[in-house]
Design a protein around this motif. Structure first.
Motif, PDB file in Angstrom:
ATOM      1  N   ARG A 178       0.848  -1.200   0.000  1.00 15.22           N
ATOM      2  CA  ARG A 178       0.000   0.000   0.000  1.00 15.22           C
ATOM      3  C   ARG A 178       0.879   1.245   0.000  1.00 15.22           C
ATOM      4  NH1 ARG A 178      -5.334   1.794   1.598  1.00 15.22           N
ATOM      5  NH2 ARG A 178      -6.048  -0.337   1.757  1.00 15.22           N
ATOM      6  N   GLU A 179       2.000   1.172   0.708  1.00 17.73           N
ATOM      7  CA  GLU A 179       2.936   2.297   0.737  1.00 17.73           C
ATOM      8  C   GLU A 179       3.416   2.647  -0.680  1.00 17.73           C
ATOM      9  OE1 GLU A 179       7.231   3.540   2.695  1.00 17.73           O
ATOM     10  OE2 GLU A 179       6.621   1.447   2.717  1.00 17.73           O
ATOM     11  N   ALA A 180       3.731   1.641  -1.482  1.00 18.45           N
ATOM     12  CA  ALA A 180       4.159   1.884  -2.864  1.00 18.45           C
ATOM     13  C   ALA A 180       3.036   2.538  -3.661  1.00 18.45           C
ATOM     14  CB  ALA A 180       4.591   0.585  -3.531  1.00 18.45           C
ATOM     15  N   LEU A 181       1.808   2.084  -3.450  1.00 16.93           N
ATOM     16  CA  LEU A 181       0.673   2.686  -4.151  1.00 16.93           C
ATOM     17  C   LEU A 181       0.485   4.140  -3.727  1.00 16.93           C
ATOM     18  CD1 LEU A 181      -1.843  -0.294  -4.015  1.00 16.93           C
ATOM     19  CD2 LEU A 181      -0.599   0.533  -6.018  1.00 16.93           C
ATOM     20  N   GLU A 182       0.698   4.416  -2.447  1.00 13.79           N
ATOM     21  CA  GLU A 182       0.571   5.793  -1.958  1.00 13.79           C
ATOM     22  C   GLU A 182       1.675   6.694  -2.514  1.00 13.79           C
ATOM     23  OE1 GLU A 182       0.539   5.404   2.310  1.00 13.79           O
ATOM     24  OE2 GLU A 182      -1.519   4.632   2.333  1.00 13.79           O
ATOM     25  N   LEU A 224      -2.427   6.856  -4.547  1.00  9.47           N
ATOM     26  CA  LEU A 224      -3.395   6.372  -3.562  1.00  9.47           C
ATOM     27  C   LEU A 224      -3.319   7.282  -2.337  1.00  9.47           C
ATOM     28  CD1 LEU A 224      -5.416   4.207  -2.619  1.00  9.47           C
ATOM     29  CD2 LEU A 224      -3.470   2.992  -1.607  1.00  9.47           C
ATOM     30  N   PRO A 225      -4.434   7.922  -1.966  1.00 13.46           N
ATOM     31  CA  PRO A 225      -4.409   8.778  -0.775  1.00 13.46           C
ATOM     32  C   PRO A 225      -4.188   7.935   0.489  1.00 13.46           C
ATOM     33  CG  PRO A 225      -6.352   9.239  -2.125  1.00 13.46           C
ATOM     34  CD  PRO A 225      -5.721   7.992  -2.668  1.00 13.46           C
ATOM     35  N   ALA A 226      -3.422   8.454   1.427  1.00 10.31           N
ATOM     36  CA  ALA A 226      -3.220   7.772   2.707  1.00 10.31           C
ATOM     37  C   ALA A 226      -4.574   7.555   3.369  1.00 10.31           C
ATOM     38  CB  ALA A 226      -2.311   8.596   3.603  1.00 10.31           C
ATOM     39  N   GLY A 227      -4.780   6.375   3.906  1.00  8.58           N
ATOM     40  CA  GLY A 227      -6.031   6.060   4.590  1.00  8.58           C
ATOM     41  C   GLY A 227      -7.188   5.744   3.663  1.00  8.58           C
ATOM     42  N   ALA A 228      -6.927   5.631   2.371  1.00  8.26           N
ATOM     43  CA  ALA A 228      -8.004   5.336   1.414  1.00  8.26           C
ATOM     44  C   ALA A 228      -8.600   3.956   1.690  1.00  8.26           C
ATOM     45  CB  ALA A 228      -7.468   5.391  -0.013  1.00  8.26           C
ATOM     46  N   LEU A 231      -7.628  -0.832  -4.669  1.00  8.04           N
ATOM     47  CA  LEU A 231      -7.707  -1.702  -5.845  1.00  8.04           C
ATOM     48  C   LEU A 231      -7.790  -0.886  -7.127  1.00  8.04           C
ATOM     49  CD1 LEU A 231     -10.059  -4.480  -4.441  1.00  8.04           C
ATOM     50  CD2 LEU A 231      -7.583  -4.626  -4.841  1.00  8.04           C
ATOM     51  N   LYS A 232      -8.436   0.271  -7.074  1.00  7.03           N
ATOM     52  CA  LYS A 232      -8.508   1.146  -8.250  1.00  7.03           C
ATOM     53  C   LYS A 232      -7.131   1.714  -8.571  1.00  7.03           C
ATOM     54  CE  LYS A 232     -10.789   4.616 -10.796  1.00  7.03           C
ATOM     55  NZ  LYS A 232      -9.770   4.731 -11.804  1.00  7.03           N
ATOM     56  N   ALA A 233      -6.378   2.116  -7.555  1.00 13.30           N
ATOM     57  CA  ALA A 233      -5.019   2.623  -7.780  1.00 13.30           C
ATOM     58  C   ALA A 233      -4.162   1.537  -8.418  1.00 13.30           C
ATOM     59  CB  ALA A 233      -4.402   3.098  -6.467  1.00 13.30           C
ATOM     60  N   PHE A 234      -4.325   0.311  -7.960  1.00 14.11           N
ATOM     61  CA  PHE A 234      -3.598  -0.804  -8.563  1.00 14.11           C
ATOM     62  C   PHE A 234      -3.992  -0.965 -10.033  1.00 14.11           C
ATOM     63  CE2 PHE A 234      -3.483  -5.138 -10.036  1.00 14.11           C
ATOM     64  CZ  PHE A 234      -2.153  -5.458  -9.839  1.00 14.11           C
ATOM     65  N   GLN A 273      -0.036  -1.541 -15.597  1.00 11.43           N
ATOM     66  CA  GLN A 273       1.037  -1.761 -16.572  1.00 11.43           C
ATOM     67  C   GLN A 273       2.417  -1.542 -15.954  1.00 11.43           C
ATOM     68  OE1 GLN A 273      -0.235   0.709 -19.881  1.00 11.43           O
ATOM     69  NE2 GLN A 273      -0.863  -1.129 -20.986  1.00 11.43           N
ATOM     70  N   ARG A 274       2.581  -0.458 -15.217  1.00 19.92           N
ATOM     71  CA  ARG A 274       3.877  -0.200 -14.559  1.00 19.92           C
ATOM     72  C   ARG A 274       4.174  -1.243 -13.495  1.00 19.92           C
ATOM     73  NH1 ARG A 274       4.392   5.248 -11.736  1.00 19.92           N
ATOM     74  NH2 ARG A 274       6.357   4.456 -10.999  1.00 19.92           N
ATOM     75  N   ILE A 275       3.146  -1.612 -12.738  1.00 22.15           N
ATOM     76  CA  ILE A 275       3.316  -2.589 -11.667  1.00 22.15           C
ATOM     77  C   ILE A 275       3.696  -3.948 -12.253  1.00 22.15           C
ATOM     78  CG2 ILE A 275       2.109  -3.849  -9.844  1.00 22.15           C
ATOM     79  CD1 ILE A 275       0.438  -1.164  -9.487  1.00 22.15           C
ATOM     80  N   THR A 276       2.998  -4.343 -13.297  1.00 26.11           N
ATOM     81  CA  THR A 276       3.296  -5.618 -13.945  1.00 26.11           C
ATOM     82  C   THR A 276       4.700  -5.611 -14.545  1.00 26.11           C
ATOM     83  OG1 THR A 276       0.955  -5.974 -14.410  1.00 26.11           O
ATOM     84  CG2 THR A 276       2.503  -7.267 -15.684  1.00 26.11           C
ATOM     85  N   ALA A 277       5.096  -4.509 -15.144  1.00 27.45           N
ATOM     86  CA  ALA A 277       6.447  -4.406 -15.715  1.00 27.45           C
ATOM     87  C   ALA A 277       7.507  -4.573 -14.625  1.00 27.45           C
ATOM     88  CB  ALA A 277       6.619  -3.081 -16.438  1.00 27.45           C
TER      89      ALA A 277
END
Length: 90
Positions: free
Chosen positions: A35-39, A44-48, A54-57, A62-66
């Motif tokens: 979650r920290e990486a997503l933030e 991803l807003p903190a505390g979302a 899941l929406k941020a993911f 594409q970047r995450i999968t790469a």
């Protein structure tokens, strides 16, 4: 690299990881991103809530999968745990 993204995406029980599977080099690889990486790198807003995580993911898929693909080159099928450090300087 021939990689496909599985539709199975979920949160860990504690909500600190998004769990997903990629298929790379003819094998399924269990992956996660913190979650920290997503933030820090995917807006991803903190505390979302979980839905927003899941929406941020999904938005950064594409970047995450790469990044996960790059790690599979070194790990030969071992589970991949992505952190904020995997996206620093990119």
């Amino acid at each position: 690299m021939d990689t496909t993204f599985a539709a199975d995406v979920s949160l860990s029980a504690d909500g600190k990881l998004v769990l997903f599977v990629i298929s790379a080099r003819n094998q399924s690889v269990q992956c996660s991103i913190s979650r920290e990486a997503l933030e820090q790198h995917f807006w991803l807003p903190a505390g979302a809530n979980d839905v927003r995580a899941l929406k941020a993911f999904a938005d950064g898929r594409q970047r995450i999968t790469a990044a996960a693909e790059r790690r599979t080159l070194k790990s030969a099928g071992a589970p991949i745990a992505l952190s904020a450090a995997d996206f620093a300087g990119r």
